[in-house]
Design an enzyme around this catalytic site. Sequence first.
Site, PDB file in Angstrom:
ATOM      1  CG  HIS A  72      33.453 -17.445  87.629  1.00 21.95           C
ATOM      2  ND1 HIS A  72      32.453 -18.023  88.380  1.00 21.95           N
ATOM      3  CD2 HIS A  72      32.829 -16.575  86.798  1.00 21.95           C
ATOM      4  CE1 HIS A  72      31.283 -17.530  87.998  1.00 21.95           C
ATOM      5  NE2 HIS A  72      31.489 -16.648  87.045  1.00 21.95           N
ATOM      6  CG  HIS A 111      31.627 -13.645  90.874  1.00 18.72           C
ATOM      7  ND1 HIS A 111      31.894 -14.259  89.678  1.00 18.72           N
ATOM      8  CD2 HIS A 111      31.168 -12.411  90.561  1.00 18.72           C
ATOM      9  CE1 HIS A 111      31.590 -13.438  88.672  1.00 18.72           C
ATOM     10  NE2 HIS A 111      31.169 -12.298  89.184  1.00 18.72           N
ATOM     11  CD  GLN A 161      26.746 -10.688  82.508  1.00 18.02           C
ATOM     12  OE1 GLN A 161      26.128 -10.081  83.364  1.00 18.02           O
ATOM     13  NE2 GLN A 161      27.516 -11.725  82.789  1.00 18.02           N
ATOM     14  CG  ASP A 182      27.581  -8.012  88.313  1.00 17.83           C
ATOM     15  OD1 ASP A 182      28.165  -8.636  87.419  1.00 17.83           O
ATOM     16  OD2 ASP A 182      27.055  -8.592  89.285  1.00 17.83           O
ATOM     17  CG  HIS A 189      28.222 -10.326  93.989  1.00 20.06           C
ATOM     18  ND1 HIS A 189      27.563  -9.248  93.460  1.00 20.06           N
ATOM     19  CD2 HIS A 189      28.628 -11.082  92.917  1.00 20.06           C
ATOM     20  CE1 HIS A 189      27.538  -9.343  92.140  1.00 20.06           C
ATOM     21  NE2 HIS A 189      28.189 -10.439  91.785  1.00 20.06           N
ATOM     22  CG  HIS A 234      32.114  -7.198  89.367  1.00 25.32           C
ATOM     23  ND1 HIS A 234      33.100  -8.153  89.233  1.00 25.32           N
ATOM     24  CD2 HIS A 234      30.949  -7.844  89.127  1.00 25.32           C
ATOM     25  CE1 HIS A 234      32.553  -9.319  88.941  1.00 25.32           C
ATOM     26  NE2 HIS A 234      31.247  -9.167  88.865  1.00 25.32           N
TER      27      HIS A 234
HETATM   28 ZN   LIG Z   1      30.010 -10.716  88.203  1.00 25.81          ZN
END
Ligand SMILES: [Zn+2]
Length: 440
Positions: free
Chosen positions: A205, A228, A62, A314, A265, A57
């Site tokens: 998502h 998620h 980011q 992530d 998660h 993931h």
């Molecule tokens: Zn994520």
Amino acid sequence: MIVLQPSWIWTSRGLQTDWCVSVEDGRIVGLNPPTRHCQVDQKLPGRLMMPGFVNAHSHAFQRAFRGFVQRTDGGGDFWSWRKQMTTVANRLSPEGIEAVSQLAFLEMLEAGFTHVGEFHYLHHQPDGSPYADPDELARRVISAAQGVGLKLTLLRVAYERNAPGDPLSSVQLRFGDKSPEDVLAALERLKACSGDGVTIGLAPHSVRTVSRSWLQALSGVDGVVHSHVSEQPMENEACQQEHGCSPLRLLHDAGLVDQRFCAVHFTHPLQGDRDLLKRQGARVCVCPSTELDLGDGFLPVAERKELTLCVGSDSQTLIDPFIEIRSLENHGRALAGQRHVLGAGLAEQLLKAGTLNGSAALGAGAQGIEVGAQADLTCVDLRRPASFEVPPLEAAVFSANADWVSEVWVAGKQVIVDGQHPGREAICARAEQALRGLLH
Ligand SMILES: [Zn+2]
């Protein structure tokens, strides 16, 4: 053919000492105990060879705000982080997305990952209008991975709304699709790019951002499905209110939860979710460093013990598979107040979570090091005081970090030599240009 001889190999039948592994056309073609006749091309003293780590993931872009998002005046939570994330997401150009993705992928390879599941939700121009090529940004991410030599499963995200009853906000237009048919059409187009280390999967998502009717319309796709699930209590509450059930139950009833499914998660599972996930043979991707950074919480102990786990970097707070896998056990210990939460064969279990389970979650099978398997191989250099007289598997799992990775092969091609990727300087220079001024 090339023959490698590390000091130890973690094979699917356990740890072997001084064995030779032969690689040809991207696959392992021989795995043998040492013999006098073995013509070794590369001796790797002090190295533990294992299957490449799998990062199940990732949001590569980011990586752009690492450090900036940790700067704070105090306070903040997942939702304030999300606001900062959307700001960065809207400032990046296609070139910037490619450059920063490649920086993240470079760091992954140098840390020992050989395959990434990229949960990709930047689709359009910041105002929501499509690029001339509607898959421009997905292709940029694919090109970044291929350029650096990392296997990629592009998990094409479906993103419909901000929240139940609340359409996309102006800063989310870049992520959104107009209909589930648009998502299916994008998946079809992207599947034409698969091969050469690239596969395509679907990622609704979350149930917060995708409605029941969209989930149902998407359920017939081939390939892996990631979403998620129950990352935040607020997501559970909104789902209970809208649908009267848990997020996982909603995804299941829409036809999406089976062996191809991976719940990312799962920090706040609701009653019945664990059994449902287990019954369906689905997996959980835990992202310990990000979950701590965002204050999400911890996967509960029972879920850790009973479900099949893999790991992901992530939000790229850090990229280090060793830290992620040992957190699966260590966070469990902190929660349970006891040792050896995951039980017998702990080092093997944690390595399996970081490698084979992640590979299965990305639809690539879970063979490990054995004849016939793809030659995705990572070596950890145990020639250092910190691992002196420590059993090799335990040294790798409980003491090592990304800096201990010395050599990496992806599909038989050596991409890391002496801990470095040969393209490191050029990739960093390109990323520096893309990131300059982005956040200051
Ligand atoms: Zn994520």
